[in-house]
Design a protein around this motif. Structure first.
Motif, mmCIF file in Angstrom:
data_model
loop_
_atom_site.group_PDB
_atom_site.id
_atom_site.type_symbol
_atom_site.label_atom_id
_atom_site.label_comp_id
_atom_site.label_asym_id
_atom_site.label_seq_id
_atom_site.Cartn_x
_atom_site.Cartn_y
_atom_site.Cartn_z
ATOM 1 N N PHE A 169 0.684 -0.906 -0.099
ATOM 2 C CA PHE A 169 0.078 -0.203 0.095
ATOM 3 C C PHE A 169 0.774 0.820 -0.212
ATOM 4 O O PHE A 169 0.435 2.430 -1.127
ATOM 5 N N TYR A 170 2.217 0.740 0.856
ATOM 6 C CA TYR A 170 2.724 2.145 0.904
ATOM 7 C C TYR A 170 3.280 2.833 -0.530
ATOM 8 O O TYR A 170 3.945 4.097 -0.884
ATOM 9 N N PHE A 171 3.818 1.978 -1.038
ATOM 10 C CA PHE A 171 4.715 2.261 -2.201
ATOM 11 C C PHE A 171 4.191 2.114 -3.126
ATOM 12 O O PHE A 171 4.717 2.502 -4.367
ATOM 13 N N GLY A 172 2.488 1.673 -3.046
ATOM 14 C CA GLY A 172 1.651 1.859 -4.749
ATOM 15 C C GLY A 172 2.063 0.040 -5.521
ATOM 16 O O GLY A 172 1.471 0.965 -6.477
ATOM 17 N N LYS A 173 3.289 -0.319 -5.245
ATOM 18 C CA LYS A 173 3.326 -1.639 -5.631
ATOM 19 C C LYS A 173 3.271 -2.774 -5.198
ATOM 20 O O LYS A 173 3.549 -2.812 -4.545
ATOM 21 N N LYS A 174 3.420 -4.060 -5.924
ATOM 22 C CA LYS A 174 3.866 -4.928 -4.511
ATOM 23 C C LYS A 174 5.317 -5.873 -4.465
ATOM 24 O O LYS A 174 5.633 -5.357 -4.851
ATOM 25 N N MET A 175 4.865 -5.831 -3.328
ATOM 26 C CA MET A 175 6.130 -6.001 -2.450
ATOM 27 C C MET A 175 6.336 -7.010 -1.442
ATOM 28 O O MET A 175 5.097 -7.406 -1.324
ATOM 29 N N TYR A 176 6.917 -7.778 -1.959
ATOM 30 C CA TYR A 176 7.548 -8.451 -1.416
ATOM 31 C C TYR A 176 9.480 -9.304 -0.449
ATOM 32 O O TYR A 176 9.591 -8.204 -0.205
ATOM 33 N N SER A 177 8.853 -9.845 0.750
ATOM 34 C CA SER A 177 9.463 -10.517 1.011
ATOM 35 C C SER A 177 9.714 -11.625 2.039
ATOM 36 O O SER A 177 8.740 -12.145 1.609
#
Length: 182
Positions: A169-177
């Motif tokens: 939500f923060y970066f406006g793109k899918k973030m993975y870890s």
């Protein structure tokens, strides 16, 4: 050595009914379902470089939930409105507004639940952690979690990453870890 907690939040490609049926075929029962609306407030809204847990810890989360299977839908929550007003007075601003449909599955002998969460603007994810694995390092826990999920019909690879909801939500793109808990 401090206790390490790993939770995976693995993106799913098929629909909820497919996974519901798959889990039931593997002996798991739907034991809880609800709709949850979370509002996240923070004083500092710069989350660059933070992990999912660090973002979560930097926020105050207010939650409205209908609380279970076949209960009344969410409605106006006067208590939450008062909490929001108090947070705004203290200098907090709303940073995230999330809605999810949450379904919990387990069977006898499991000490945790597999959660299927359909998160608005993100999609369907399988969340899972297991306290029996907390004694292991991150990589080993993650390996065991994925192996256990696969024993219930999922087909995750050890190289698959989980999706970080708040960072997405923060970066406006899918973030993975590798760990959706930390």
């Amino acid at each position: 050595m401090p206790k390490c907690i790993v939770e995976v939040g693995m993106p799913l490609k098929k629909n909820l009914i497919y996974y519901h049926d798959m889990l039931q075929k593997h002996g798991l029962e739907l034991v809880f379902a609800c709709i949850t609306h979370d509002l996240y407030y923070a004083k500092n809204t710069n989350f660059d470089g933070l992990t999912e847990k660090q973002i979560k810890d930097a926020c105050v989360r207010l939650r409205m939930s209908n609380g279970g299977i076949n209960t009344k839908p969410l409605g106006n929550n006067q208590k939450m409105l008062k909490q929001v007003q108090e947070l705004v007075k203290q200098g907090y601003t709303k940073v995230f507004d999330t809605i999810k449909f949450d379904f919990h599955y387990c069977k006898e002998g499991m000490n945790s639940r597999i959660q299927l969460q359909d998160i608005k603007d993100i999609g369907l994810l399988a969340y899972y952690d297991n306290s029996n694995y907390y004694k292991y390092p991150l990589k080993k826990q993650r390996q065991l979690l994925i192996e256990e999920l696969n024993s219930y019909g999922f087909k995750f690879k050890q190289t698959d990453l989980g999706l970080d909801k708040l960072r997405t939500f923060y970066f406006g793109k899918k973030m993975y870890s590798e760990n959706q808990y930390s």
